[in-house]
Design a protein around this motif. Structure first.
Motif, PDB file in Angstrom:
ATOM      1  N   ALA A 295       0.831  -1.205   0.000  1.00 30.45           N
ATOM      2  CA  ALA A 295       0.000   0.000   0.000  1.00 30.45           C
ATOM      3  C   ALA A 295       0.875   1.269   0.000  1.00 30.45           C
ATOM      4  O   ALA A 295       0.563   2.274  -0.665  1.00 30.45           O
ATOM      5  CB  ALA A 295      -0.939  -0.021   1.204  1.00 30.45           C
ATOM      6  N   THR A 296       1.978   1.208   0.701  1.00 29.04           N
ATOM      7  CA  THR A 296       2.908   2.361   0.712  1.00 29.04           C
ATOM      8  C   THR A 296       3.522   2.556  -0.665  1.00 29.04           C
ATOM      9  O   THR A 296       3.726   3.700  -1.109  1.00 29.04           O
ATOM     10  CB  THR A 296       4.009   2.145   1.763  1.00 29.04           C
ATOM     11  OG1 THR A 296       3.395   1.944   3.053  1.00 29.04           O
ATOM     12  CG2 THR A 296       4.935   3.344   1.824  1.00 29.04           C
ATOM     13  N   VAL A 297       3.816   1.435  -1.371  1.00 24.62           N
ATOM     14  CA  VAL A 297       4.386   1.541  -2.724  1.00 24.62           C
ATOM     15  C   VAL A 297       3.403   2.245  -3.646  1.00 24.62           C
ATOM     16  O   VAL A 297       3.802   3.065  -4.500  1.00 24.62           O
ATOM     17  CB  VAL A 297       4.741   0.136  -3.260  1.00 24.62           C
ATOM     18  CG1 VAL A 297       5.035   0.181  -4.750  1.00 24.62           C
ATOM     19  CG2 VAL A 297       5.912  -0.423  -2.485  1.00 24.62           C
TER      20      VAL A 297
ATOM     21  N   GLN B 140      11.416  12.970   1.285  1.00 22.90           N
ATOM     22  CA  GLN B 140      10.799  13.652   2.411  1.00 22.90           C
ATOM     23  C   GLN B 140       9.887  14.776   1.948  1.00 22.90           C
ATOM     24  O   GLN B 140       8.862  15.051   2.591  1.00 22.90           O
ATOM     25  CB  GLN B 140      11.891  14.188   3.343  1.00 22.90           C
ATOM     26  CG  GLN B 140      12.636  13.097   4.091  1.00 22.90           C
ATOM     27  CD  GLN B 140      13.760  13.642   4.955  1.00 22.90           C
ATOM     28  OE1 GLN B 140      14.157  14.803   4.824  1.00 22.90           O
ATOM     29  NE2 GLN B 140      14.288  12.800   5.856  1.00 22.90           N
ATOM     30  N   ALA B 141      10.227  15.445   0.861  1.00 23.50           N
ATOM     31  CA  ALA B 141       9.359  16.503   0.338  1.00 23.50           C
ATOM     32  C   ALA B 141       8.033  15.935  -0.161  1.00 23.50           C
ATOM     33  O   ALA B 141       7.010  16.638  -0.166  1.00 23.50           O
ATOM     34  CB  ALA B 141      10.083  17.252  -0.787  1.00 23.50           C
ATOM     35  N   ALA B 142       8.045  14.656  -0.567  1.00 18.91           N
ATOM     36  CA  ALA B 142       6.799  14.027  -1.027  1.00 18.91           C
ATOM     37  C   ALA B 142       5.930  13.561   0.130  1.00 18.91           C
ATOM     38  O   ALA B 142       4.805  13.054  -0.080  1.00 18.91           O
ATOM     39  CB  ALA B 142       7.124  12.847  -1.942  1.00 18.91           C
ATOM     40  N   GLY B 143       6.428  13.685   1.376  1.00 15.90           N
ATOM     41  CA  GLY B 143       5.617  13.355   2.548  1.00 15.90           C
ATOM     42  C   GLY B 143       5.922  12.028   3.176  1.00 15.90           C
ATOM     43  O   GLY B 143       5.117  11.545   3.999  1.00 15.90           O
ATOM     44  N   PHE B 144       7.062  11.423   2.852  1.00  9.52           N
ATOM     45  CA  PHE B 144       7.413  10.124   3.415  1.00  9.52           C
ATOM     46  C   PHE B 144       8.562  10.287   4.422  1.00  9.52           C
ATOM     47  O   PHE B 144       9.495  11.065   4.197  1.00  9.52           O
ATOM     48  CB  PHE B 144       7.825   9.137   2.310  1.00  9.52           C
ATOM     49  CG  PHE B 144       6.731   8.883   1.307  1.00  9.52           C
ATOM     50  CD1 PHE B 144       5.769   7.905   1.547  1.00  9.52           C
ATOM     51  CD2 PHE B 144       6.647   9.618   0.133  1.00  9.52           C
ATOM     52  CE1 PHE B 144       4.756   7.652   0.614  1.00  9.52           C
ATOM     53  CE2 PHE B 144       5.640   9.374  -0.788  1.00  9.52           C
ATOM     54  CZ  PHE B 144       4.690   8.407  -0.542  1.00  9.52           C
ATOM     55  N   GLN B 145       8.518   9.521   5.506  1.00  8.54           N
ATOM     56  CA  GLN B 145       9.516   9.592   6.561  1.00  8.54           C
ATOM     57  C   GLN B 145      10.655   8.617   6.232  1.00  8.54           C
ATOM     58  O   GLN B 145      10.778   7.538   6.814  1.00  8.54           O
ATOM     59  CB  GLN B 145       8.872   9.248   7.904  1.00  8.54           C
ATOM     60  CG  GLN B 145       7.753  10.185   8.304  1.00  8.54           C
ATOM     61  CD  GLN B 145       8.268  11.619   8.485  1.00  8.54           C
ATOM     62  OE1 GLN B 145       9.375  11.824   8.985  1.00  8.54           O
ATOM     63  NE2 GLN B 145       7.468  12.580   8.096  1.00  8.54           N
ATOM     64  N   ALA B 146      11.487   9.003   5.297  1.00 10.86           N
ATOM     65  CA  ALA B 146      12.598   8.145   4.879  1.00 10.86           C
ATOM     66  C   ALA B 146      13.810   8.429   5.751  1.00 10.86           C
ATOM     67  O   ALA B 146      13.905   9.436   6.462  1.00 10.86           O
ATOM     68  CB  ALA B 146      12.930   8.390   3.414  1.00 10.86           C
TER      69      ALA B 146
END
Length: 272
Positions: A178-180, A222-228
């Motif tokens: 789902a995250t993909v 991170q700019a796309a909203g993911f906590q990488a």
């Protein structure tokens, strides 16, 4: 006939002129009395003007005391008395400066000092530091002694450095998928789900050989909203503090302040 009469006339004329010349008397010069009180000008004989013999006293020279007679066209001129005779201008006395007073002298021309050549800039690298934190601490210790400072990561010779941008492991395989889908919807590519190991169900978003590329990828995720997060590279790279020496600083002194074990000369063009 006319010629003969002309010749006779001329002969008679010449005889008359000769007789007049012979019979004429000496010219009478009228005695002119000078005005009263005016001295007469007398001519001295040539023998009297010669230099007097040795031992004789020379007569004082005559002074011209002749006064022009008054006339209607010129004003009366009278000799000035001896006391009124103008004398030569006196030389002003020389005034010496008083003791302790500096005499004014013309200011000497000031020759501009030749501009000293500028000292060439020197750049160094200090390290190695095991991680970025240690390099940042060394930068803080150097202060203003090092300008244009920056941190540089260098791979350890013989080692293969890998940096990975990853999302934390999901609770299940379905949650990871789902995250993909969300990653694809955000326009990101180059991803895969780790199937096994301690990072099972984590999503890798890229593997890089240098930290700069990995950090750019991390910022985009991170700019796309993911906590990488960034992983890898431990023990396979070292950090160096690079910069230009400030004026009056020496490489050994700056190295001692930073606490670095080594120092290297660096081309300053690489800092621009």
């Amino acid at each position: 006939m006319l010629t003969r009469a002309l010749i006779v006339f001329l002969v008679l004329l010449n005889v008359s002129v000769a007789l007049w010349w012979m019979l004429r008397g000496e010219p009478v010069v009228a005695d002119v009395e000078p005005p009263a009180g005016v001295a007469q000008l007398q001519l001295l004989d040539d023998t009297e003007t010669r230099q007097p013999q040795q031992g004789s006293v020379a007569a004082p020279p005559l002074q011209d005391t002749t006064v022009e007679s008054p006339s209607a066209s010129s004003p009366t001129q009278t000799p000035l008395p001896p006391s009124a005779t103008p004398s030569a201008p006196e030389t002003p006395p020389t005034v010496e400066p008083a003791s302790g007073t500096l005499a004014a002298t013309p200011a000497a021309a000031v020759t501009p000092a030749a501009a000293s050549p500028a000292t060439p800039q020197r750049c160094i690298a200090l390290g190695p530091f095991p991680d970025r934190t240690g390099a940042q601490a060394a930068q803080g210790k150097t202060g203003n002694a090092l300008t244009q400072a920056r941190l540089q990561e260098q791979a350890v010779p013989g080692s293969t450095t890998r940096f990975r941008v990853m999302l934390p492991p999901a609770a299940s395989r379905e949650a990871a998928q789902a995250t993909v889908q969300r990653i694809v919807a955000a326009g990101l590519s180059d991803y895969y789900i780790i199937a096994q190991g301690p990072d099972a169900n984590a999503i890798a978003l890229g593997q890089y050989r240098n930290r700069e590329g990995a950090e750019r990828r991390l910022a985009a995720v991170q700019a796309a909203g993911f906590q990488a997060r960034l992983s890898g590279g431990e023990g396979s790279a070292t950090w160096w503090l690079q910069g230009a020496l400030a004026e009056g600083q020496t490489p050994a002194g700056v190295r001692q302040r930073s606490g670095a074990a080594q120092q290297r000369s660096l081309d300053c063009a690489g800092l621009r």
